[in-house]
Design a protein around this motif. Structure first.
Motif, short mmCIF file in Angstrom:
data_model
loop_
_atom_site.label_atom_id
_atom_site.label_comp_id
_atom_site.label_asym_id
_atom_site.label_seq_id
_atom_site.Cartn_x
_atom_site.Cartn_y
_atom_site.Cartn_z
N ALA A 30 0.84 -1.19 0.00
CA ALA A 30 0.00 0.00 0.00
C ALA A 30 0.88 1.24 0.00
CB ALA A 30 -0.90 0.00 1.23
N LYS A 31 0.24 2.35 -0.36
CA LYS A 31 0.90 3.65 -0.29
C LYS A 31 0.37 4.38 0.95
CE LYS A 31 1.73 4.00 -5.17
NZ LYS A 31 1.52 4.69 -6.41
N PRO A 32 1.17 5.29 1.51
CA PRO A 32 0.69 6.03 2.68
C PRO A 32 -0.66 6.70 2.41
CG PRO A 32 3.02 6.46 2.31
CD PRO A 32 2.53 5.67 1.12
N GLY A 33 -1.54 6.62 3.41
CA GLY A 33 -2.87 7.22 3.30
C GLY A 33 -3.95 6.26 2.82
N VAL B 7 -9.87 -3.93 8.53
CA VAL B 7 -9.44 -2.86 7.63
C VAL B 7 -8.57 -1.92 8.46
CG1 VAL B 7 -10.17 -0.92 6.19
CG2 VAL B 7 -11.54 -3.04 6.25
N LEU B 8 -7.35 -1.70 7.99
CA LEU B 8 -6.44 -0.74 8.62
C LEU B 8 -6.48 0.51 7.76
CD1 LEU B 8 -4.27 0.10 10.65
CD2 LEU B 8 -2.60 -1.15 9.26
N LYS B 9 -6.95 1.61 8.36
CA LYS B 9 -7.17 2.85 7.62
C LYS B 9 -5.95 3.77 7.68
CE LYS B 9 -12.09 2.81 8.64
NZ LYS B 9 -13.19 3.55 9.26
N ASN B 10 -5.82 4.58 6.64
CA ASN B 10 -4.82 5.63 6.59
C ASN B 10 -3.43 5.12 6.98
OD1 ASN B 10 -3.77 8.22 6.25
ND2 ASN B 10 -4.29 8.82 8.35
N VAL B 11 -2.95 4.10 6.26
CA VAL B 11 -1.68 3.48 6.62
C VAL B 11 -0.52 4.45 6.50
CG1 VAL B 11 -2.42 1.13 6.09
CG2 VAL B 11 -1.33 2.49 4.31
N LYS B 12 0.49 4.20 7.32
CA LYS B 12 1.70 5.01 7.35
C LYS B 12 2.89 4.11 7.08
CE LYS B 12 -0.26 7.74 11.18
NZ LYS B 12 -1.60 7.64 10.76
N VAL B 13 4.01 4.68 6.69
CA VAL B 13 5.20 3.89 6.40
C VAL B 13 5.60 3.05 7.62
CG1 VAL B 13 7.66 4.02 5.82
CG2 VAL B 13 6.03 5.45 4.60
N ASN B 14 5.46 3.62 8.84
CA ASN B 14 5.85 2.85 10.03
C ASN B 14 4.84 1.75 10.40
OD1 ASN B 14 3.89 4.51 11.07
ND2 ASN B 14 5.16 5.37 12.70
N ASP B 15 3.77 1.61 9.64
CA ASP B 15 2.86 0.46 9.81
C ASP B 15 3.44 -0.78 9.13
OD1 ASP B 15 0.89 1.86 11.23
OD2 ASP B 15 -0.17 2.46 9.40
N THR B 16 4.48 -0.61 8.34
CA THR B 16 5.11 -1.74 7.66
C THR B 16 5.53 -2.78 8.68
OG1 THR B 16 5.86 -0.42 5.79
CG2 THR B 16 7.10 -2.43 6.25
N GLY B 17 5.24 -4.05 8.38
CA GLY B 17 5.65 -5.14 9.27
C GLY B 17 4.73 -6.33 9.14
N VAL B 18 4.95 -7.31 10.01
CA VAL B 18 4.15 -8.53 10.01
C VAL B 18 3.00 -8.38 11.00
CG1 VAL B 18 4.16 -11.01 10.52
CG2 VAL B 18 6.12 -9.97 9.37
N TYR B 19 1.81 -8.74 10.56
CA TYR B 19 0.61 -8.73 11.39
C TYR B 19 0.12 -10.17 11.52
CZ TYR B 19 0.59 -3.69 10.80
OH TYR B 19 0.94 -2.37 10.82
N GLN B 20 -0.25 -10.57 12.74
CA GLN B 20 -0.70 -11.94 12.99
C GLN B 20 -2.13 -11.92 13.52
OE1 GLN B 20 2.30 -13.02 15.84
NE2 GLN B 20 3.67 -13.79 14.26
N CYS B 21 -2.94 -12.82 12.99
CA CYS B 21 -4.34 -12.94 13.37
C CYS B 21 -4.52 -14.17 14.25
CB CYS B 21 -5.19 -13.06 12.11
SG CYS B 21 -6.93 -13.45 12.41
N TRP B 22 -5.07 -13.97 15.46
CA TRP B 22 -5.37 -15.04 16.41
C TRP B 22 -6.87 -15.06 16.62
CZ3 TRP B 22 -1.33 -17.84 18.73
CH2 TRP B 22 -0.05 -17.35 18.48
N VAL B 23 -7.48 -16.24 16.52
CA VAL B 23 -8.93 -16.37 16.66
C VAL B 23 -9.23 -17.44 17.71
CG1 VAL B 23 -11.06 -17.06 15.47
CG2 VAL B 23 -9.38 -15.65 14.29
#
Length: 178
Positions: free
Chosen positions: A18-21, A87-103
């Protein structure tokens, strides 16, 4: 004696760019037809806070890292067909990384179902891509080592238990005059 071995299988995270924003969808699906009681989206470098925490049909901001307040919501609040995507809104460059989903469901304890590698940048440079690939390799190596360590630990526990049972259930006969 029956010994069961279980191996943990880890997959490389799905990559989302994604691009910022922009707003991005972080996909995760729990079991279809099961009532989801808890969803936790984590980013390992956030220490004790979550990106998103949802339990008993309520999102809890108290457990959420302040950088994500007001920026994360369920894609489908009804969670039809086990959809735990956010949905992660208005992403920023520092949002870059690994996200893990636990259910968590009534029949399934908290289980990591999916991981997503989010890359937020204006333009992708070769150096940035190489850095992300290296981070992904390190994460994969850690996950594999953790799986091997857990497997060996289980074998050790089973071996000690078998030794103890054999010693106490079937003691050696005493030697000496009869």
């Amino acid at each position: 004696m029956l010994v069961t071995f279980s191996f943990l299988v880890f997959s490389v995270p799905e990559e989302v760019r994604a691009k910022p924003g922009e707003d991005v969808l972080l996909q995760c699906n729990g079991p279809t037809g099961a009532a989801i009681t808890k969803i936790k989206w984590e980013k390992p470098d956030l220490e004790d806070r979550s990106v998103f925490f949802f339990r008993d049909n309520t999102p809890y901001k108290i457990y959420q890292d302040p950088r994500y307040h007001g920026r994360v919501e369920l894609k489908d609040p009804a969670m039809k067909n086990g959809d735990a995507s956010v949905v992660l809104k208005n992403v920023k460059v520092n949002d870059t990384g690994v996200y893990q989903c636990w259910v968590t469901t009534p029949n399934m304890p908290g289980e990591m179902l999916h991981s997503v590698q989010l890359v937020v940048s204006e333009g992708t440079t070769k150096g940035h891509l190489e850095q992300l690939k290296e981070q992904s390799k390190k994460l994969h190596t850690i996950e594999v080592l953790l799986g091997v360590g857990l497997g060996l630990g289980c074998l050790l526990v089973v071996g000690v238990a078998c030794f103890a049972l054999r010693r106490f259930v079937c003691p050696k006969p005493k030697s000496g005059p009869v």
